[in-house]
Write an enzyme that holds these catalytic residues in place. Structure first.
Site, mmCIF file in Angstrom:
data_model
loop_
_atom_site.group_PDB
_atom_site.id
_atom_site.type_symbol
_atom_site.label_atom_id
_atom_site.label_comp_id
_atom_site.label_asym_id
_atom_site.label_seq_id
_atom_site.Cartn_x
_atom_site.Cartn_y
_atom_site.Cartn_z
ATOM 1 N N THR A 224 -9.294 -4.253 2.978
ATOM 2 C CA THR A 224 -8.121 -4.831 2.333
ATOM 3 C C THR A 224 -8.223 -6.353 2.157
ATOM 4 O OG1 THR A 224 -6.913 -3.030 3.389
ATOM 5 C CG2 THR A 224 -5.602 -4.735 2.405
ATOM 6 N N ARG B 108 1.489 2.244 -3.180
ATOM 7 C CA ARG B 108 0.540 2.960 -2.332
ATOM 8 C C ARG B 108 -0.068 4.116 -3.127
ATOM 9 N NH1 ARG B 108 -2.894 2.399 1.824
ATOM 10 N NH2 ARG B 108 -2.567 3.811 3.579
#
Length: 600
Positions: free
Chosen positions: A410, A125
């Site tokens: 995404t 992340r």
């Protein structure tokens, strides 16, 4: 495999007199799925490109673009592992689907090792720079920026984690030399690829990044207009970057000339950021234990916080205690149960999930059977008139209410190699084209807008409040499924921002409870119930079903970007099924030396 247990119907179960009507609604919904697509939504028949049958061997790549799937299969043909192929898929996606992911963003993934039966998690992340803190997205007057301004700012970019994640995972799961995984994408970037209709829609999009200078430059047709579907796009700058990375490894991204270029681009006006070369050099991806729970004879594994595997697993636990398995896709009560369980899950996830290095996330408490039972008991015969409040699971810290505004975006893909090793990957640059700023032919993420911006004075802070070195909460929840003997039984995941747990949950309901083939489960209409909103593909629900849901308090509203990208594989009755979401450009690819059989 264990035989799934049956459950006693809840008091909300319909009487037998309504069964014929339910069957008619179910048949109508399946007809819509199989024939007409229910209105203007994408045709949910099998994947958009002709799909070969799944082979007896599980070796397969399913991704959001045919070139990406083919790049992964080519690596498998050369003797690469699932993880080797996954990096090749990611590199190609950054070229052909740049609106969704790339090396300037972040990645989370699960790896299954067929030899040991172990599932490992890797979290890459993006991370806030050391200078980040309260007021990070304030204007000169101390007021929060408009979201459109924040998304395009230099401060929106977190330290990218994608390459660090793959470098870490490949140490344990790779076979081929790092440099050999870049060849196909380098060649495609130089020779060019054909722009799809979906990419053109993003090139012409109304979101702020579509008008950004770097986006306009990339898609300039050379005549004052923009490239269109069917045109060829070349990206020699990206090819040059990949040559640098192939030769220098992931370190060449986080140190040296490329790192300085990233810092310079984020520091440019308007609204410059404060990322430093030290922020990049200090980034570390994280290997974590997978978060796993049993369900209907399977073991479902996803990722712990800051990812949202806990939300997905809680959603399935809530549903597993209802009679949804005795219903079907045409039953309004089934969709009501799904909606209300989703609202309860999101209330908890939004409140408690953040970076566990900064906040205590009560994962075990959220998944404890007694707590889940108590939350499920709040589901009534119709939708609650007010959004549910978060519960208080064991170990829950005192937290302020969440204020995160999380957009969609995404990509997701899965790879299974010839030895049965598997990778389930969700990857992102946040919203479309990230921050709209490019370096070396790739877009930089705007992931820091996934933090809650509001500052809370005099009370405990929000779990997802921004802080130096912190990772924002992620809705990403890649999934691996194991059978009762610990062998790989499936891999699944989706993009979609906050809708991700709902997209995957819907598919699992269709797959495990309603026994639909994987492609039909993926093609079921999307319904994302969160807070006071019931967003979804309204036109893909038959009118009688939608009316019955409205009578139960579930008024589905379309137009909120329910553009899932579910990709996966599933083993049922000794045959591998695969599915590529018809809402995107995805498909499957198999190594050329494998001969598919006649089944899907």
């Amino acid at each position: 495999m264990q035989t799934p247990a049956r459950h006693t119907p809840s008091p909300t179960a319909g009487a037998s007199a309504v069964a014929p009507r339910r069957r008619r609604l179910g048949a109508l919904l399946l007809l819509c799925l199989a024939v007409v697509g229910c209105g203007t939504a994408p045709d949910p028949r099998a994947p958009a490109t002709p799909s070969p049958a799944a082979p007896p061997s599980p070796a397969i790549v399913v991704a959001a673009h045919p070139l990406a799937a083919r790049a992964g299969a080519a690596v498998l043909e050369r003797g690469g592992s699932a993880m080797d192929a996954a990096l090749a898929v990611q590199l190609m996606l950054g070229l052909v689907e740049p609106q969704s992911s790339g090396i300037g963003g972040g990645t989370v993934l699960l790896a299954y090792d067929a030899g040991s039966g172990q599932v490992s998690g890797y979290i890459g992340r993006e991370q806030a720079p050391a200078a980040a803190g309260a007021g990070w997205f304030d204007d000169a007057d101390g007021q929060p920026l408009a979201r459109s301004d924040a998304m395009l700012s230099g401060r929106a970019t977190g330290v990218p984690g994608t390459l660090a994640t793959f470098a870490l995972a490949l140490r344990e799961h790779g076979r081929l030399p790092w440099a050999r995984l870049f060849d196909d994408t380098i060649a495609t970037a130089e020779q060019g690829f054909t722009i799809t209709a979906r990419l053109q829609r993003h090139i012409d999009g109304r979101f702020p990044q579509a008008a950004a200078e770097d986006v306009r430059r990339l898609f300039d047709d050379g005549h004052g207009g923009r490239l269109r579907a069917g045109d060829t796009l070349r990206n020699p700058a990206y090819a040059a970057t990949l040559r640098t990375l192939a030769a220098g490894g992931a370190q060449a991204f986080y140190q040296g000339a490329l790192a300085r270029a990233i810092v310079d681009r984020t520091a440019a006006a308007p609204r410059p950021g404060a990322m430093t070369v030290e922020d990049l050099a200090g980034y570390r991806a994280e290997k974590v234990a997978a978060l796993c729970r049993p369900l209907r004879g399977y073991r479902l594994c996803s990722l712990p916080p800051p990812a949202s595997g806990v939300g997905l697993l809680q959603l399935m636990a809530l549903l597993d205690g209802t009679d949804i398995d005795r219903r079907d896709a045409g039953d309004p009560q089934a969709w009501l149960l799904f909606a209300e369980a989703s609202r309860l899950m999101y209330a908890d996830r939004d409140h408690y999930v953040g970076d566990p290095r900064f906040v205590d996330v009560p994962v075990d408490g959220l998944l404890a059977a007694g707590y889940v039972d108590a939350r499920r008991a709040l589901i009534g015969p119709r939708a609650a008139p007010r959004p549910p409040r978060p519960g208080v699971p064991a170990g829950a810290p005192a937290m302020a209410g969440d204020a995160t505004d999380e957009p969609g975006g995404t990509s997701h893909f899965v790879v299974v190699d010839h030895d049965g090793n598997a990778v389930s990957v969700t990857t992102t640059v946040e919203s479309f084209f990230g921050s709209g700023r490019m370096v070396g032919g790739f877009f930089l993420n705007n992931q820091l807008t996934d933090f809650a911006w509001d500052r809370v004075d005099g009370r405990p802070g929000m779990a997802n409040a921004i802080a130096a070195g912190k990772r924002p909460r992620s809705s990403m929840a890649p999934l691996l499924m194991l059978d009762g003997d610990g062998r790989l039984a499936g891999a699944l995941g989706s993009p979609g921002g906050p809708a991700i747990p709902a997209y995957i949950g819907k598919t699992l309901v269709g797959l495990l409870y309603w026994r639909l083939p994987l492609d039909q489960a993926v093609a079921l209409p999307n319904l994302v119930a969160r807070g006071a909103r019931f967003d979804g593909e309204a036109d893909r629900f038959p009118v009688p079903l939608r009316t019955a849901l409205r009578e139960r308090g579930v008024d589905i509203r379309g137009g909120a970007g329910e553009d899932s990208g579910l990709h996966g594989v599933f083993l049922r009755d000794g045959r591998w099924q695969w599915a590529a979401d018809p809402r995107r450009d995805g498909t499957a690819a198999f190594p050329a030396h494998r001969t598919p059989d006649a089944s899907r």
